[in-house]
Design a protein around this motif. Structure first.
Motif, PDB file in Angstrom:
ATOM      1  N   ALA A   1       3.877   8.286 -14.335  1.00  0.00           N
ATOM      2  CA  ALA A   1       2.551   7.659 -14.369  1.00  0.00           C
ATOM      3  C   ALA A   1       2.499   6.488 -15.351  1.00  0.00           C
ATOM      4  O   ALA A   1       1.699   5.561 -15.171  1.00  0.00           O
ATOM      5  CB  ALA A   1       1.503   8.700 -14.738  1.00  0.00           C
TER       6      ALA A   1
ATOM      7  N   LEU B   1      -2.361   6.434  -0.538  1.00  0.00           N
ATOM      8  CA  LEU B   1      -3.468   5.756  -1.214  1.00  0.00           C
ATOM      9  C   LEU B   1      -2.990   4.411  -1.745  1.00  0.00           C
ATOM     10  O   LEU B   1      -1.869   4.289  -2.233  1.00  0.00           O
ATOM     11  CB  LEU B   1      -3.973   6.628  -2.371  1.00  0.00           C
ATOM     12  N   ASP B   2      -3.843   3.432  -1.652  1.00  0.00           N
ATOM     13  CA  ASP B   2      -3.511   2.072  -2.090  1.00  0.00           C
ATOM     14  C   ASP B   2      -4.646   1.603  -2.996  1.00  0.00           C
ATOM     15  O   ASP B   2      -5.730   1.277  -2.514  1.00  0.00           O
ATOM     16  CB  ASP B   2      -3.382   1.177  -0.853  1.00  0.00           C
TER      17      ASP B   2
ATOM     18  N   ARG C   1       0.687  -1.412 -12.114  1.00  0.00           N
ATOM     19  CA  ARG C   1      -0.704  -1.633 -11.696  1.00  0.00           C
ATOM     20  C   ARG C   1      -1.380  -2.723 -12.528  1.00  0.00           C
ATOM     21  O   ARG C   1      -2.200  -3.488 -12.014  1.00  0.00           O
ATOM     22  CB  ARG C   1      -1.487  -0.318 -11.778  1.00  0.00           C
ATOM     23  N   ALA C   2      -1.060  -2.750 -13.815  1.00  0.00           N
ATOM     24  CA  ALA C   2      -1.658  -3.787 -14.661  1.00  0.00           C
ATOM     25  C   ALA C   2      -1.252  -5.175 -14.151  1.00  0.00           C
ATOM     26  O   ALA C   2      -2.088  -6.086 -14.058  1.00  0.00           O
ATOM     27  CB  ALA C   2      -1.233  -3.592 -16.107  1.00  0.00           C
TER      28      ALA C   2
ATOM     29  N   LEU D   1       5.392   6.925  -7.047  1.00  0.00           N
ATOM     30  CA  LEU D   1       5.000   8.107  -7.826  1.00  0.00           C
ATOM     31  C   LEU D   1       5.629   9.377  -7.276  1.00  0.00           C
ATOM     32  O   LEU D   1       6.001  10.272  -8.033  1.00  0.00           O
ATOM     33  CB  LEU D   1       3.476   8.242  -7.854  1.00  0.00           C
TER      34      LEU D   1
ATOM     35  N   GLU E   1      -3.934 -10.108  -8.711  1.00  0.00           N
ATOM     36  CA  GLU E   1      -5.047 -10.182  -7.760  1.00  0.00           C
ATOM     37  C   GLU E   1      -6.245 -10.918  -8.367  1.00  0.00           C
ATOM     38  O   GLU E   1      -6.937 -11.659  -7.670  1.00  0.00           O
ATOM     39  CB  GLU E   1      -5.422  -8.771  -7.290  1.00  0.00           C
TER      40      GLU E   1
ATOM     41  N   GLN F   1       2.840   2.253  -4.051  1.00  0.00           N
ATOM     42  CA  GLN F   1       2.259   3.068  -5.121  1.00  0.00           C
ATOM     43  C   GLN F   1       2.534   4.553  -4.881  1.00  0.00           C
ATOM     44  O   GLN F   1       3.015   5.260  -5.776  1.00  0.00           O
ATOM     45  CB  GLN F   1       0.749   2.837  -5.213  1.00  0.00           C
ATOM     46  N   SER F   2       2.207   5.029  -3.682  1.00  0.00           N
ATOM     47  CA  SER F   2       2.372   6.454  -3.372  1.00  0.00           C
ATOM     48  C   SER F   2       3.845   6.856  -3.432  1.00  0.00           C
ATOM     49  O   SER F   2       4.187   7.882  -4.014  1.00  0.00           O
ATOM     50  CB  SER F   2       1.830   6.766  -1.976  1.00  0.00           C
TER      51      SER F   2
ATOM     52  N   ALA G   1      -2.865   7.716 -10.741  1.00  0.00           N
ATOM     53  CA  ALA G   1      -1.562   8.399 -10.689  1.00  0.00           C
ATOM     54  C   ALA G   1      -1.749   9.905 -10.519  1.00  0.00           C
ATOM     55  O   ALA G   1      -1.082  10.530  -9.675  1.00  0.00           O
ATOM     56  CB  ALA G   1      -0.762   8.094 -11.956  1.00  0.00           C
TER      57      ALA G   1
ATOM     58  N   ARG H   1     -13.935  -6.825 -16.911  1.00  0.00           N
ATOM     59  CA  ARG H   1     -12.562  -6.433 -17.198  1.00  0.00           C
ATOM     60  C   ARG H   1     -12.505  -5.769 -18.573  1.00  0.00           C
ATOM     61  O   ARG H   1     -13.154  -6.231 -19.512  1.00  0.00           O
ATOM     62  CB  ARG H   1     -11.630  -7.659 -17.198  1.00  0.00           C
TER      63      ARG H   1
ATOM     64  N   GLN I   1      -0.326  -5.889 -11.101  1.00  0.00           N
ATOM     65  CA  GLN I   1      -0.958  -6.093  -9.794  1.00  0.00           C
ATOM     66  C   GLN I   1      -2.413  -6.554  -9.954  1.00  0.00           C
ATOM     67  O   GLN I   1      -2.847  -7.498  -9.282  1.00  0.00           O
ATOM     68  CB  GLN I   1      -0.909  -4.780  -9.000  1.00  0.00           C
ATOM     69  N   THR I   2      -3.139  -5.899 -10.850  1.00  0.00           N
ATOM     70  CA  THR I   2      -4.550  -6.265 -11.050  1.00  0.00           C
ATOM     71  C   THR I   2      -4.673  -7.703 -11.560  1.00  0.00           C
ATOM     72  O   THR I   2      -5.525  -8.468 -11.100  1.00  0.00           O
ATOM     73  CB  THR I   2      -5.221  -5.292 -12.040  1.00  0.00           C
ATOM     74  N   GLU I   3      -3.801  -8.077 -12.505  1.00  0.00           N
ATOM     75  CA  GLU I   3      -3.865  -9.457 -13.022  1.00  0.00           C
ATOM     76  C   GLU I   3      -3.525 -10.461 -11.927  1.00  0.00           C
ATOM     77  O   GLU I   3      -4.175 -11.507 -11.815  1.00  0.00           O
ATOM     78  CB  GLU I   3      -2.919  -9.625 -14.214  1.00  0.00           C
TER      79      GLU I   3
ATOM     80  N   TYR J   1       4.032   3.516 -13.596  1.00  0.00           N
ATOM     81  CA  TYR J   1       3.037   3.137 -12.577  1.00  0.00           C
ATOM     82  C   TYR J   1       1.937   2.278 -13.204  1.00  0.00           C
ATOM     83  O   TYR J   1       1.514   1.280 -12.627  1.00  0.00           O
ATOM     84  CB  TYR J   1       2.442   4.408 -11.953  1.00  0.00           C
TER      85      TYR J   1
ATOM     86  N   MET K   1      -2.703  10.646  -6.913  1.00  0.00           N
ATOM     87  CA  MET K   1      -1.600  10.527  -5.949  1.00  0.00           C
ATOM     88  C   MET K   1      -0.593  11.661  -6.095  1.00  0.00           C
ATOM     89  O   MET K   1      -0.060  12.162  -5.107  1.00  0.00           O
ATOM     90  CB  MET K   1      -0.913   9.165  -6.104  1.00  0.00           C
ATOM     91  N   LEU K   2      -0.342  12.071  -7.354  1.00  0.00           N
ATOM     92  CA  LEU K   2       0.613  13.166  -7.567  1.00  0.00           C
ATOM     93  C   LEU K   2       0.048  14.486  -7.035  1.00  0.00           C
ATOM     94  O   LEU K   2       0.795  15.346  -6.574  1.00  0.00           O
ATOM     95  CB  LEU K   2       0.952  13.289  -9.057  1.00  0.00           C
TER      96      LEU K   2
ATOM     97  N   VAL L   1      -8.184  -2.681  -8.460  1.00  0.00           N
ATOM     98  CA  VAL L   1      -9.286  -2.763  -9.430  1.00  0.00           C
ATOM     99  C   VAL L   1      -9.777  -4.203  -9.442  1.00  0.00           C
ATOM    100  O   VAL L   1      -8.964  -5.135  -9.534  1.00  0.00           O
ATOM    101  CB  VAL L   1      -8.814  -2.357 -10.847  1.00  0.00           C
TER     102      VAL L   1
ATOM    103  N   TYR M   1      -5.855   3.696 -14.117  1.00  0.00           N
ATOM    104  CA  TYR M   1      -4.488   3.819 -13.573  1.00  0.00           C
ATOM    105  C   TYR M   1      -3.972   5.247 -13.753  1.00  0.00           C
ATOM    106  O   TYR M   1      -3.273   5.779 -12.890  1.00  0.00           O
ATOM    107  CB  TYR M   1      -3.532   2.833 -14.252  1.00  0.00           C
TER     108      TYR M   1
ATOM    109  N   GLN N   1       0.813  -1.215   0.000  1.00  0.00           N
ATOM    110  CA  GLN N   1       0.000   0.000   0.000  1.00  0.00           C
ATOM    111  C   GLN N   1       0.844   1.260   0.000  1.00  0.00           C
ATOM    112  O   GLN N   1       0.392   2.296  -0.480  1.00  0.00           O
ATOM    113  CB  GLN N   1      -0.993   0.001   1.163  1.00  0.00           C
TER     114      GLN N   1
END
Lengths: 121, 149
Positions: A71, B119-120, A78-79, A65, A85, A61-62, B108, B95, A81-83, A74, B111-112, B123, B104, A58
């Motif tokens: 971005a 933030l965590d 994230r892609a 960036l 999960e 990510q913050s 971003a 999906r 991470q989503t797959e 990032y 958060m910026l 999706v 995403y 958690q």
């Protein structure tokens, strides 16, 4: 906390693990997870010594960036991470062609971005 | 007394973390012996009720506002986790790589723009009931929930 070299080593170990399990039927879901954890360790390798310690997903990510303002990189992370999960929690089915495509589309450019930001792999 | 809420956008404090100002106010209202019930209506403009003034929800509110411009999103649920991080899960109808890439990008940007808030983001596809309707977790203990109209 682990140094950059230790995180890079762990990331490469995850990539090697991915290759090693390709011969096992029905293991592509673990391939997706191995891809994500390779990205996790490449990302932490980059942040090691650059920021406050990242101890959990958690915070990654913050902090990532905040340090890079990247971005696009990032989005690659994230892609994956989503797959990962979706595979672990939602039982989404994958085959090895999916894993290869995810590697090409996300892990490789994520690593390239980190190298551009100064990480030695 | 009739209380109106917009089911699209609620901000709540996790119950186990103590009484909020709003809960205190509700108790005071009950003492007056007035009838009280919730009625769900749909408003064009989001109605936001902040009952937990110590948590900065500005980042997740902006995130939800940006997401409301996209199609294919069922809801956003935000939990406050240990250490003060805000765990944000966006639930999709299905999906869709293009939609996810846009999300995403908004994550971003958020958060910026709010570097002091941890933030965590996650999706997921919204779970569905036997009739194929989205079946989202009970949002009553979440810090903030947003649902597509």
């Amino acid at each position: 906390m682990p140094a950059t070299s230790e995180h890079v080593s762990q990331a490469k170990k995850n990539e090697a693990f991915l290759e090693a399990i390709k011969s096992i039927d029905g293991s592509a879901d673990w391939g997706v997870t191995a891809l994500f954890y390779a990205a996790v360790h490449y990302g932490r390798a980059f942040l090691a010594g650059k920021s406050t310690t990242v101890t959990t997903h958690q915070h990654f990510q913050s902090v990532f960036l905040r340090v890079t303002s990247d971005a696009v990189a990032y989005g690659f992370y994230r892609a994956l991470q989503t797959e990962s999960e979706s595979s672990r929690y939602d039982c989404k089915k994958y085959d090895w062609s999916d894993v290869d495509a995810l590697k090409t589309a996300n892990l490789v450019p994520f690593k390239n971005a980190l190298v551009k930001h100064g990480l030695s792999i | 007394m009739r209380a109106l809420i917009n089911p699209q956008f609620l901000i709540r404090r996790p119950a186990e973390k103590g009484r909020s100002i709003a809960t205190g106010l509700l108790d005071a209202i009950q003492d007056t012996d007035l009838a009280y019930f919730w009625e769900e209506i749909s408003l064009q403009q989001a109605t936001i009720t902040v009952v937990q003034p110590n948590t900065d929800t500005s980042a997740v509110r902006e995130f939800c506002e940006q997401l409301s411009k996209l199609h294919g999103i069922e809801a956003v649920l935000v939990e406050e986790v240990d250490g003060g991080a805000q765990h944000v899960t966006t639930f999709l109808s299905d999906r869709a790589a293009e939609l996810e890439a846009k999300i995403y990008g908004i994550e971003a940007d958020t958060m910026l723009k709010h570097p002091s808030i941890v933030l965590d983001f996650h999706v997921r596809v919204a779970p569905k009931d036997e009739n194929g309707r989205p079946e989202l977790p009970d949002g009553s203990y979440y810090l903030l929930t947003w649902r597509a109209a």
